[in-house]
Design a protein around this motif. Sequence first.
Motif, PDB file in Angstrom:
ATOM      1  N   PHE A   1     -16.611  -1.301  -3.015  1.00  0.00           N
ATOM      2  CA  PHE A   1     -15.202  -0.999  -3.269  1.00  0.00           C
ATOM      3  C   PHE A   1     -14.866  -1.449  -4.682  1.00  0.00           C
ATOM      4  O   PHE A   1     -15.395  -2.452  -5.168  1.00  0.00           O
ATOM      5  CB  PHE A   1     -14.295  -1.762  -2.307  1.00  0.00           C
ATOM      6  N   LEU A   2     -13.951  -0.740  -5.319  1.00  0.00           N
ATOM      7  CA  LEU A   2     -13.373  -1.164  -6.592  1.00  0.00           C
ATOM      8  C   LEU A   2     -11.862  -1.137  -6.433  1.00  0.00           C
ATOM      9  O   LEU A   2     -11.263  -0.073  -6.243  1.00  0.00           O
ATOM     10  CB  LEU A   2     -13.798  -0.230  -7.726  1.00  0.00           C
ATOM     11  N   VAL A   3     -11.236  -2.315  -6.474  1.00  0.00           N
ATOM     12  CA  VAL A   3      -9.786  -2.448  -6.347  1.00  0.00           C
ATOM     13  C   VAL A   3      -9.253  -2.913  -7.691  1.00  0.00           C
ATOM     14  O   VAL A   3      -9.821  -3.814  -8.320  1.00  0.00           O
ATOM     15  CB  VAL A   3      -9.401  -3.459  -5.248  1.00  0.00           C
ATOM     16  N   ILE A   4      -8.161  -2.308  -8.153  1.00  0.00           N
ATOM     17  CA  ILE A   4      -7.651  -2.586  -9.496  1.00  0.00           C
ATOM     18  C   ILE A   4      -6.321  -3.320  -9.409  1.00  0.00           C
ATOM     19  O   ILE A   4      -5.391  -2.891  -8.711  1.00  0.00           O
ATOM     20  CB  ILE A   4      -7.496  -1.270 -10.284  1.00  0.00           C
ATOM     21  N   PHE A   5      -6.235  -4.455 -10.137  1.00  0.00           N
ATOM     22  CA  PHE A   5      -5.045  -5.299 -10.134  1.00  0.00           C
ATOM     23  C   PHE A   5      -4.509  -5.478 -11.557  1.00  0.00           C
ATOM     24  O   PHE A   5      -5.257  -5.416 -12.525  1.00  0.00           O
ATOM     25  CB  PHE A   5      -5.367  -6.690  -9.577  1.00  0.00           C
TER      26      PHE A   5
ATOM     27  N   LEU B   1     -10.748  12.631  -2.150  1.00  0.00           N
ATOM     28  CA  LEU B   1      -9.631  11.903  -1.559  1.00  0.00           C
ATOM     29  C   LEU B   1     -10.059  11.219  -0.270  1.00  0.00           C
ATOM     30  O   LEU B   1     -10.698  11.829   0.595  1.00  0.00           O
ATOM     31  CB  LEU B   1      -8.476  12.862  -1.272  1.00  0.00           C
ATOM     32  N   LEU B   2      -9.721   9.940  -0.137  1.00  0.00           N
ATOM     33  CA  LEU B   2      -9.941   9.212   1.108  1.00  0.00           C
ATOM     34  C   LEU B   2      -8.754   9.500   2.029  1.00  0.00           C
ATOM     35  O   LEU B   2      -7.622   9.107   1.732  1.00  0.00           O
ATOM     36  CB  LEU B   2     -10.048   7.709   0.842  1.00  0.00           C
TER      37      LEU B   2
ATOM     38  N   TYR C   1     -11.336   8.092  -3.324  1.00  0.00           N
ATOM     39  CA  TYR C   1     -10.254   7.373  -3.993  1.00  0.00           C
ATOM     40  C   TYR C   1      -9.023   7.344  -3.098  1.00  0.00           C
ATOM     41  O   TYR C   1      -8.788   8.242  -2.279  1.00  0.00           O
ATOM     42  CB  TYR C   1      -9.921   7.997  -5.345  1.00  0.00           C
ATOM     43  N   TYR C   2      -8.225   6.272  -3.269  1.00  0.00           N
ATOM     44  CA  TYR C   2      -6.973   6.124  -2.529  1.00  0.00           C
ATOM     45  C   TYR C   2      -5.906   5.633  -3.494  1.00  0.00           C
ATOM     46  O   TYR C   2      -6.054   4.575  -4.113  1.00  0.00           O
ATOM     47  CB  TYR C   2      -7.125   5.127  -1.379  1.00  0.00           C
ATOM     48  N   ARG C   3      -4.849   6.420  -3.633  1.00  0.00           N
ATOM     49  CA  ARG C   3      -3.718   6.021  -4.467  1.00  0.00           C
ATOM     50  C   ARG C   3      -2.767   5.173  -3.641  1.00  0.00           C
ATOM     51  O   ARG C   3      -2.295   5.594  -2.589  1.00  0.00           O
ATOM     52  CB  ARG C   3      -2.982   7.242  -5.018  1.00  0.00           C
TER      53      ARG C   3
ATOM     54  N   VAL D   1      -5.784   0.015   2.656  1.00  0.00           N
ATOM     55  CA  VAL D   1      -4.787   1.079   2.873  1.00  0.00           C
ATOM     56  C   VAL D   1      -3.491   0.477   3.407  1.00  0.00           C
ATOM     57  O   VAL D   1      -2.387   0.860   2.971  1.00  0.00           O
ATOM     58  CB  VAL D   1      -5.345   2.146   3.832  1.00  0.00           C
ATOM     59  N   ALA D   2      -3.590  -0.460   4.347  1.00  0.00           N
ATOM     60  CA  ALA D   2      -2.386  -1.088   4.902  1.00  0.00           C
ATOM     61  C   ALA D   2      -1.584  -1.801   3.828  1.00  0.00           C
ATOM     62  O   ALA D   2      -0.346  -1.860   3.898  1.00  0.00           O
ATOM     63  CB  ALA D   2      -2.776  -2.067   6.011  1.00  0.00           C
ATOM     64  N   LYS D   3      -2.261  -2.336   2.828  1.00  0.00           N
ATOM     65  CA  LYS D   3      -1.588  -3.016   1.723  1.00  0.00           C
ATOM     66  C   LYS D   3      -1.172  -2.049   0.618  1.00  0.00           C
ATOM     67  O   LYS D   3      -0.559  -2.459  -0.376  1.00  0.00           O
ATOM     68  CB  LYS D   3      -2.506  -4.097   1.142  1.00  0.00           C
ATOM     69  N   ARG D   4      -1.510  -0.782   0.775  1.00  0.00           N
ATOM     70  CA  ARG D   4      -1.171   0.268  -0.190  1.00  0.00           C
ATOM     71  C   ARG D   4      -1.679  -0.078  -1.594  1.00  0.00           C
ATOM     72  O   ARG D   4      -0.972   0.054  -2.585  1.00  0.00           O
ATOM     73  CB  ARG D   4       0.334   0.525  -0.213  1.00  0.00           C
TER      74      ARG D   4
END
Length: 280
Positions: A159-163, A145-146, A122-124, A102-105
Amino acid sequence: MDYKTKIGLVATDLDGTLLRKDKSISREDLEMLEFLGEHDIVRVVATGRNYRKVKEVIPDGSPFDYVAFSSGAGIYDCKSGEIIYRQNIAVETVNQIAAVLVAKRLNFYLFRGVPDNSFCWYYRGGKLCEEFERYYSFHHEYASLLEEGVPLESDACQFLVIFESPEDFSELKTEIEAHFDTIKVLRASSPLETGYVWMEIFHRSVSKGNAIQWICDRHNIPHHSTFSIGNDYNDLDLLDFTSISYMVENGPDELKHKYLKAPSHQESGFSNSIRNHLFD
């Protein structure tokens, strides 16, 4: 012939390996799965899909003995209809990692603990991500929504982070693994075939390879008779564990040299590679 002396367990990835582009299994591959079962060779799906997503393509009654889902975070016994193994991330670590992301958005999803990991938060992030939105369009009915600043009260599966780029993935992987010794970070190519890079964060003991080891121990299957086939980075733990390991032709070029070569998922690479060892 006692084929079990050659292969005692067969493990296969799904997307891009056993499943063709239309998410079907070829007649040749289905016939091979039936043949393996007739000779008491243990048949395992080892996939990054959660169990709900597995059942969309592998319905009840399919010729498998186990499903190691969510990259081995859970194991489902197809005969008993029960989840017989699970491994989640502890709630304290979940909240700490979520705070970093979250801190890195960053754009990410957080899946509830097995057996409820069909559902997610989920977090946008701060930058619009087409892949994130595409994934949301497929899974919104299972997503909540987180809320920023509101700690979670339960453990989680992953976790699933998308790059957009491998470089961004590598930078965060280094940072996360340096600060959290109870987790592991895996790379996966987008199954949507969009070119995005997916980061999956699990408990450190979670892997497809560890799941197969657990099943082998359950059945007293020797390592030298283990077989696997995969197509991507998130199959490496599986391929590196088994004694006989294949990568299909449609896998990443930089990985193919490490493993035996199989035809593509469109050309029944699964059954073709098994024939090389059972009928030589």
